[in-house]
Design a protein around this motif. Structure first.
Motif, PDB file in Angstrom:
ATOM      1  N   UNK A   2       0.812  -1.213   0.000  1.00 25.94           N
ATOM      2  CA  UNK A   2       0.000   0.000   0.000  1.00 25.94           C
ATOM      3  C   UNK A   2       0.852   1.274   0.000  1.00 25.94           C
ATOM      4  N   UNK A   3       2.149   1.128   0.222  1.00 22.62           N
ATOM      5  CA  UNK A   3       3.049   2.272   0.285  1.00 22.62           C
ATOM      6  C   UNK A   3       3.279   2.860  -1.103  1.00 22.62           C
ATOM      7  N   UNK A   4       3.510   4.174  -1.152  1.00 27.95           N
ATOM      8  CA  UNK A   4       3.866   4.827  -2.413  1.00 27.95           C
ATOM      9  C   UNK A   4       5.289   4.414  -2.788  1.00 27.95           C
ATOM     10  N   UNK A   5       5.623   4.642  -4.042  1.00 26.19           N
ATOM     11  CA  UNK A   5       6.989   4.338  -4.492  1.00 26.19           C
ATOM     12  C   UNK A   5       8.007   5.187  -3.739  1.00 26.19           C
ATOM     13  N   UNK A   6       7.672   6.431  -3.450  1.00 25.70           N
ATOM     14  CA  UNK A   6       8.567   7.305  -2.684  1.00 25.70           C
ATOM     15  C   UNK A   6       8.844   6.737  -1.297  1.00 25.70           C
ATOM     16  N   UNK A   7       7.813   6.237  -0.643  1.00 20.85           N
ATOM     17  CA  UNK A   7       7.987   5.666   0.701  1.00 20.85           C
ATOM     18  C   UNK A   7       8.851   4.403   0.631  1.00 20.85           C
ATOM     19  N   UNK A   8       8.580   3.573  -0.346  1.00 22.44           N
ATOM     20  CA  UNK A   8       9.396   2.348  -0.503  1.00 22.44           C
ATOM     21  C   UNK A   8      10.865   2.699  -0.739  1.00 22.44           C
TER      22      UNK A   8
END
Length: 128
Positions: free
Chosen positions: A116-122
């Motif tokens: 569910x995380x955004x690519x930025x968070x990952x």
């Protein structure tokens, strides 16, 4: 015979929510969803250095004539600040002009996962 326990049985307050109404003038402008998201992005997870929106903790944002209802979850149901997080999200939004009310509900389904995380968070957390 013992009744089978579920995860929800061990949560201190499994129906946590925050609600507040505001006095507003007759506002003609409908609050933009992007403006709401930008406010939510200022709220950081207390254990992970990423904002709640990019972590995928905000499940829905509903705007009915500037009455907002937000459903969110947490990465861990045993989070010690679980009762504070809906209030933190609501308070981040309170400065938006024209807001009539805000309600933030803490929900546990679907269960949060790293997908569910955004690519930025990952990227920030080195999760691939």
């Amino acid at each position: 015979m013992t009744e089978e326990k579920k995860l929800e049985d061990f949560l201190p307050n499994k129906n946590v929510s925050y609600y507040k109404e505001f006095e507003t003038q007759n506002e003609v402008r409908l609050i933009d969803k992007e403006e709401i998201i930008e406010c939510i992005k200022t709220v950081m997870d207390p254990e992970i250095p990423v904002n709640l929106y990019d972590l995928g903790l905000i499940y829905s944002i509903k705007n009915n004539n500037n009455n907002l209802v937000i459903e969110m979850t947490l990465t861990n149901p045993n989070c010690p600040v679980a009762v504070q997080m809906p209030e933190n999200v609501a308070k981040s939004i309170e400065q938006i002009n024209g807001l009539k009310s805000v309600e933030v509900k803490l929900v546990w389904k679907p269960t949060w996962n790293k997908d569910l995380m955004s690519e930025d968070a990952k990227l920030a957390l080195d999760i691939f």
